[in-house]
Design a protein around this motif. Structure first.
Motif, mmCIF file in Angstrom:
data_model
loop_
_atom_site.group_PDB
_atom_site.id
_atom_site.type_symbol
_atom_site.label_atom_id
_atom_site.label_comp_id
_atom_site.label_asym_id
_atom_site.label_seq_id
_atom_site.Cartn_x
_atom_site.Cartn_y
_atom_site.Cartn_z
ATOM 1 N N THR A 11 17.005 57.991 39.427
ATOM 2 C CA THR A 11 17.025 57.135 38.235
ATOM 3 C C THR A 11 17.277 57.940 36.967
ATOM 4 N N THR A 12 17.430 59.262 37.110
ATOM 5 C CA THR A 12 17.660 60.120 35.942
ATOM 6 C C THR A 12 18.860 61.043 36.134
ATOM 7 N N LEU A 13 19.865 60.588 36.855
ATOM 8 C CA LEU A 13 21.053 61.405 37.094
ATOM 9 C C LEU A 13 21.835 61.638 35.809
ATOM 10 N N THR A 14 22.466 62.805 35.729
ATOM 11 C CA THR A 14 23.323 63.158 34.596
ATOM 12 C C THR A 14 24.789 62.948 35.004
ATOM 13 N N PRO A 15 25.704 63.017 34.039
ATOM 14 C CA PRO A 15 27.120 62.930 34.411
ATOM 15 C C PRO A 15 27.513 63.989 35.446
ATOM 16 N N GLN A 16 26.948 65.195 35.343
ATOM 17 C CA GLN A 16 27.269 66.257 36.288
ATOM 18 C C GLN A 16 26.756 65.915 37.689
ATOM 19 N N HIS A 17 25.566 65.310 37.779
ATOM 20 C CA HIS A 17 25.037 64.893 39.080
ATOM 21 C C HIS A 17 25.941 63.828 39.712
ATOM 22 N N ILE A 18 26.335 62.842 38.914
ATOM 23 C CA ILE A 18 27.196 61.759 39.418
ATOM 24 C C ILE A 18 28.523 62.344 39.918
ATOM 25 N N GLU A 19 29.103 63.270 39.154
ATOM 26 C CA GLU A 19 30.364 63.886 39.576
ATOM 27 C C GLU A 19 30.194 64.669 40.871
ATOM 28 N N ALA A 20 29.080 65.397 41.019
ATOM 29 C CA ALA A 20 28.838 66.172 42.241
ATOM 30 C C ALA A 20 28.700 65.245 43.448
ATOM 31 N N ILE A 21 27.995 64.132 43.283
ATOM 32 C CA ILE A 21 27.877 63.156 44.371
ATOM 33 C C ILE A 21 29.253 62.576 44.689
ATOM 34 N N GLY A 22 30.037 62.317 43.642
ATOM 35 C CA GLY A 22 31.395 61.811 43.833
ATOM 36 C C GLY A 22 32.264 62.782 44.607
ATOM 37 N N ILE A 23 32.182 64.068 44.297
ATOM 38 C CA ILE A 23 32.961 65.085 45.011
ATOM 39 C C ILE A 23 32.556 65.104 46.476
ATOM 40 N N ASN A 24 31.252 65.030 46.746
ATOM 41 C CA ASN A 24 30.770 65.020 48.134
ATOM 42 C C ASN A 24 31.192 63.752 48.879
ATOM 43 N N THR A 25 31.498 62.694 48.127
ATOM 44 C CA THR A 25 31.938 61.442 48.728
ATOM 45 C C THR A 25 33.454 61.411 48.912
ATOM 46 N N GLY A 26 34.171 62.321 48.226
ATOM 47 C CA GLY A 26 35.624 62.383 48.377
ATOM 48 C C GLY A 26 36.405 62.081 47.115
ATOM 49 N N TYR A 27 35.736 61.807 46.013
ATOM 50 C CA TYR A 27 36.427 61.547 44.748
ATOM 51 C C TYR A 27 36.688 62.862 44.026
ATOM 52 N N ARG A 28 37.775 62.931 43.302
ATOM 53 C CA ARG A 28 38.126 64.124 42.532
ATOM 54 C C ARG A 28 38.408 63.735 41.089
ATOM 55 N N ASN A 29 38.200 64.676 40.184
ATOM 56 C CA ASN A 29 38.557 64.522 38.766
ATOM 57 C C ASN A 29 37.990 63.250 38.142
ATOM 58 N N LEU A 30 36.691 63.057 38.264
ATOM 59 C CA LEU A 30 36.087 61.840 37.723
ATOM 60 C C LEU A 30 35.970 61.861 36.201
ATOM 61 N N ASN A 31 35.771 63.009 35.595
ATOM 62 C CA ASN A 31 35.687 63.139 34.138
ATOM 63 C C ASN A 31 34.676 62.199 33.498
ATOM 64 N N ILE A 32 33.478 62.135 34.079
ATOM 65 C CA ILE A 32 32.430 61.258 33.549
ATOM 66 C C ILE A 32 31.778 61.932 32.357
ATOM 67 N N ARG A 33 31.692 61.201 31.251
ATOM 68 C CA ARG A 33 31.157 61.756 30.006
ATOM 69 C C ARG A 33 29.719 61.314 29.735
ATOM 70 N N GLN A 34 29.382 60.064 30.056
ATOM 71 C CA GLN A 34 28.038 59.536 29.799
ATOM 72 C C GLN A 34 27.634 58.625 30.942
ATOM 73 N N VAL A 35 26.341 58.605 31.228
ATOM 74 C CA VAL A 35 25.800 57.681 32.217
ATOM 75 C C VAL A 35 24.491 57.096 31.697
ATOM 76 N N GLU A 36 24.216 55.892 32.148
ATOM 77 C CA GLU A 36 22.946 55.240 31.831
ATOM 78 C C GLU A 36 22.504 54.461 33.062
ATOM 79 N N PHE A 37 21.295 54.737 33.513
ATOM 80 C CA PHE A 37 20.761 54.025 34.664
ATOM 81 C C PHE A 37 20.503 52.574 34.274
ATOM 82 N N LEU A 38 21.030 51.636 35.073
ATOM 83 C CA LEU A 38 20.855 50.212 34.788
ATOM 84 C C LEU A 38 19.792 49.570 35.668
#
Length: 80
Positions: A11-38
């Motif tokens: 519930t407290t992930l940062t943009p870097q955490h989200i990108e790392a999870i994305g890379i492990n899932t197969g996504y590349r170059n996400l360029n996430i700047r901000q995140v907010e847990f909803l």
């Protein structure tokens, strides 16, 4: 089961955490700047609002990502 420690973490992930999870899932170059847990979805996914840089459009865009945690495998995946 999702432990209290995992609940706090996911519930407290940062943009870097989200990108790392994305890379492990197969996504590349996400360029996430901000995140907010909803919140949590009815399917148990952690929903985040995101601001990301769209290379094609050349501008910042808004979206949502869903992080799913499999406690049996101790693995997180990302879906858009």
């Amino acid at each position: 089961m999702i432990t209290a420690a995992n609940l706090k973490y996911f519930t407290t992930l940062t943009p870097q955490h989200i990108e790392a999870i994305g890379i492990n899932t197969g996504y590349r170059n996400l360029n996430i700047r901000q995140v907010e847990f909803l919140g949590l979805t009815t399917g148990g996914e952690f929903c985040y609002s995101t601001v990301f840089f769209d290379d094609v459009e050349g501008e910042l865009c808004n979206g949502k990502v869903f992080v799913k945690y499999d406690s049996m495998m101790d693995k997180a995946t990302l879906e858009f």
